[in-house]
Write an enzyme that holds these catalytic residues in place. Structure first.
Site, PDB file in Angstrom:
ATOM      1  N   TYR A 119      58.845 -27.482  -4.630  1.00  0.00           N
ATOM      2  CA  TYR A 119      58.199 -27.853  -3.107  1.00  0.00           C
ATOM      3  C   TYR A 119      56.981 -28.868  -3.532  1.00  0.00           C
ATOM      4  O   TYR A 119      55.953 -28.217  -3.968  1.00  0.00           O
ATOM      5  CB  TYR A 119      57.914 -26.740  -2.337  1.00  0.00           C
ATOM      6  N   ASP A 126      53.099 -16.181  -3.331  1.00  0.00           N
ATOM      7  CA  ASP A 126      53.932 -15.555  -4.006  1.00  0.00           C
ATOM      8  C   ASP A 126      53.800 -15.763  -5.737  1.00  0.00           C
ATOM      9  O   ASP A 126      54.135 -14.719  -6.254  1.00  0.00           O
ATOM     10  CB  ASP A 126      55.336 -15.935  -3.482  1.00  0.00           C
ATOM     11  N   ARG A 200      54.592 -10.162   2.722  1.00  0.00           N
ATOM     12  CA  ARG A 200      55.108 -10.279   1.454  1.00  0.00           C
ATOM     13  C   ARG A 200      54.354 -11.019   0.598  1.00  0.00           C
ATOM     14  O   ARG A 200      54.088 -10.499  -0.590  1.00  0.00           O
ATOM     15  CB  ARG A 200      56.726 -10.031   1.288  1.00  0.00           C
ATOM     16  N   SER A 201      54.061 -12.171   0.994  1.00  0.00           N
ATOM     17  CA  SER A 201      53.331 -12.914   0.030  1.00  0.00           C
ATOM     18  C   SER A 201      51.975 -12.558  -0.120  1.00  0.00           C
ATOM     19  O   SER A 201      51.445 -12.534  -1.512  1.00  0.00           O
ATOM     20  CB  SER A 201      53.272 -14.424   0.528  1.00  0.00           C
ATOM     21  N   GLY A 203      51.088  -9.525  -0.337  1.00  0.00           N
ATOM     22  CA  GLY A 203      51.730  -8.260  -1.110  1.00  0.00           C
ATOM     23  C   GLY A 203      51.988  -8.564  -2.634  1.00  0.00           C
ATOM     24  O   GLY A 203      51.175  -7.767  -3.400  1.00  0.00           O
ATOM     25  N   TRP A 204      52.636  -9.921  -2.978  1.00  0.00           N
ATOM     26  CA  TRP A 204      52.772 -10.025  -4.113  1.00  0.00           C
ATOM     27  C   TRP A 204      51.166 -10.578  -4.912  1.00  0.00           C
ATOM     28  O   TRP A 204      50.895  -9.922  -5.888  1.00  0.00           O
ATOM     29  CB  TRP A 204      53.652 -11.299  -4.264  1.00  0.00           C
ATOM     30  N   SER A 330      60.036 -25.039   5.978  1.00  0.00           N
ATOM     31  CA  SER A 330      60.530 -24.483   7.327  1.00  0.00           C
ATOM     32  C   SER A 330      59.459 -25.086   8.471  1.00  0.00           C
ATOM     33  O   SER A 330      58.568 -25.638   7.861  1.00  0.00           O
ATOM     34  CB  SER A 330      60.644 -22.984   7.444  1.00  0.00           C
TER      35      SER A 330
HETATM   36  C1  LIG Z   1      64.444 -27.399   2.473  1.00  0.00           C
HETATM   37  O1  LIG Z   1      64.854 -26.976   3.803  1.00  0.00           O
HETATM   38  C2  LIG Z   1      65.759 -28.104   4.044  1.00  0.00           C
HETATM   39  C3  LIG Z   1      66.188 -27.825   5.383  1.00  0.00           C
HETATM   40  O2  LIG Z   1      66.802 -26.427   5.622  1.00  0.00           O
HETATM   41  C4  LIG Z   1      67.172 -28.044   3.033  1.00  0.00           C
HETATM   42  O3  LIG Z   1      68.013 -28.817   3.262  1.00  0.00           O
HETATM   43  C5  LIG Z   1      66.474 -28.318   1.624  1.00  0.00           C
HETATM   44  O4  LIG Z   1      67.462 -28.255   0.779  1.00  0.00           O
HETATM   45  C6  LIG Z   1      65.329 -27.365   1.484  1.00  0.00           C
HETATM   46  N1  LIG Z   1      64.679 -27.531   0.039  1.00  0.00           N
HETATM   47  C7  LIG Z   1      64.776 -26.956  -0.998  1.00  0.00           C
HETATM   48  C8  LIG Z   1      64.259 -27.407  -2.243  1.00  0.00           C
HETATM   49  O5  LIG Z   1      65.191 -25.682  -0.967  1.00  0.00           O
END
Ligand SMILES: *[C@@H]1O[C@H](CO)[C@@H](O)[C@H](O)[C@H]1NC(C)=O
Ligand SMILES: *[C@@H]1O[C@H](CO)[C@@H](O)[C@H](O)[C@H]1NC(C)=O
Ligand SMILES: *[C@@H]1O[C@H](CO)[C@@H](O)[C@H](O)[C@H]1NC(C)=O
Ligand SMILES: *[C@@H]1O[C@H](CO)[C@@H](O)[C@H](O)[C@H]1NC(C)=O
Ligand SMILES: *[C@@H]1O[C@H](CO)[C@@H](O)[C@H](O)[C@H]1NC(C)=O
Length: 364
Positions: A119, A126, A200-201, A203-204, A330
């Site tokens: 990301y 976490d 949970r995050s 918690g980790w 999200s």
């Molecule tokens: C992030 O979320 C989008 C929409 O749900 C999804 O298409 C995408 O694959 C996700 N990216 C990762 C790196 O998981």
């Protein structure tokens, strides 16, 4: 202070005054047998991106069981299972594509904070559970001073960044993560912080503090002193955030009691573990705080046992009420956190419950 005999006496007096605790059943080994009966914590390559974490966390809980109960007849089976789990992870780790996501090659944001997984510019609490103790191992692993110093400084740096960016000064709690580029829909325009404290995050993160402190040299280690301070501050904040009715912790900790919020079974087990273990190892400087933490951990564990542990028809234990996953990929809105599915028998919950059970068994 160490949790000494008189502290134990005080704790036991309170326990006898009415808080129930299992005395004749070892939930730790029972839940361990149950996880083994389900074949969990062994990578298949089909379980999604959290499989390595599930395997690693299961191994960690099982190692703790084997160390605590070396002569238990179950222990050779546990050790064999740990070997199977480690072997299942090896092919994954030997895959160069996966390794490109590993620590030294991992991308960083403009301040040097590691991206969480893939990301861009986002760091999550976490990540510290795997990272911080791993760095600390350099000090105990015969690595030369220069390497060890570098690893410890890096560990401290990552913890500090998260601490500064995610801590809410009034509650003392840490939100899930931050976006250094402050462009994510959820990012605070000034700090980049995400809006919610996810159980949970955190918690980790608090378990990471305790496990890292345990690995660092007891004297002359400034990082250990700093982590101890952070642990003391966070333990107080977590104790303040406990739900007074159940003794456990909310999925969204900065919205206690709000509609659709609920008591979550993995984060709660992690807090119970971190409070009990830190108190046991003498990491809480104030004697009354150590007692409070111990009582809170035992009480939370009792609630988890009564509420989420299910005695199934095969004679094994199921563990319910664990949120599947929450990601900052999200809206990171309140509705998102309380709307994520709950799972039966996620090892992220049941292995945390094993660790909490072990700590309770050490008190009792
Ligand atoms: C992030 O979320 C989008 C929409 O749900 C999804 O298409 C995408 O694959 C996700 N990216 C990762 C790196 O998981
Ligand atoms: C290595 O991992 C990548 C990404 O997960 C995957 O696409 C690839 O098939 C794997 N290679 C092998 C030989 O397993
Ligand atoms: C990460 O942040 C930097 C600025 O700090 C920015 O230039 C870059 O575009 C960001 N990366 C992504 C993928 O958003
Ligand atoms: C910090 O927490 C307090 C109490 O939960 C809350 O009122 C406040 O809005 C939070 N501050 C930030 C910047 O999130
Ligand atoms: C697990 O909890 C959910 C509610 O969160 C409930 O609907 C379900 O019946 C429970 N599972 C078992 C096996 O008790």
């Amino acid at each position: 202070m160490k949790l000494n005999t008189s502290t134990f006496a005080a704790v036991l007096a309170c326990l006898n005054a009415g808080i129930s605790v299992a005395t004749d059943v070892k939930y730790s080994t029972w839940m361990t047998r149950s996880i083994m009966s389900r074949g969990q914590g062994i990578m298949t390559g089909k379980g999604g991106s959290s499989e390595p974490l599930q395997a690693g966390f299961t191994q960690k809980a099982f190692v703790a069981i084997a160390e605590k109960y070396p002569t238990d007849p179950l222990t050779p089976h546990i050790q064999d299972y740990i070997r199977q789990s480690a072997a299942s992870v090896a092919p994954f780790m030997l895959n160069a594509t996966n390794d490109a996501l590993a620590i030294d090659l991992n991308r960083r944001n403009s301040e040097g904070g590691f991206w969480y997984f893939v990301y861009p510019n986002w760091s999550y609490l976490d990540g510290m559970y795997s990272l911080a103790p791993f760095y600390a191992l350099y000090t105990s692993d015969g690595n030369n001073d220069k390497e060890a110093r570098k690893a410890l400084n890096e560990m401290q740096f990552q913890i500090d960044l998260l601490w500064c960016r995610t801590q809410n000064a009034s509650s003392g709690l840490l939100v899930h993560g931050y976006d250094d580029s402050k462009t994510a829909v959820w990012a605070d325009r000034i700090t980049g912080a995400s809006p919610y404290v996810w159980g949970r995050s955190l918690g980790w993160f608090i378990m990471a503090l305790v496990d890292t402190i345990e690995l660092l040299p007891k004297s002359g280690c400034k990082q250990r002193d700093d982590l101890l301070n952070k642990y003391n501050g966070l333990a107080k904040a977590v104790l303040k955030a406990v739900d007074p009715v159940t003794g456990a912790w909310w999925q969204v900790m900065n919205e206690p009691g709000r509609a659709r919020n609920y008591i979550e079974s993995s984060g709660s087990a992690m807090f119970a573990t971190a409070l009990l273990k830190g108190a046991r190892l003498g990491y809480l400087k104030d004697a009354s705080l150590a007692i409070e933490a111990t009582l809170a951990g035992v009480r939370a564990h009792g609630y988890l046992t009564d509420t989420f542990v299910i005695h199934n028809e095969k004679g094994f234990l199921d563990y319910n009420g664990t949120v599947s996953v929450c990601s900052l990929n999200s809206t990171a809105s309140y509705d998102y956190y309380v709307g994520q599915p709950l799972l039966l028998n996620s090892v992220l919950g049941s292995a945390a419950y094993i660790l909490a059970s072990l700590e309770v068994e050490r008190v009792a």
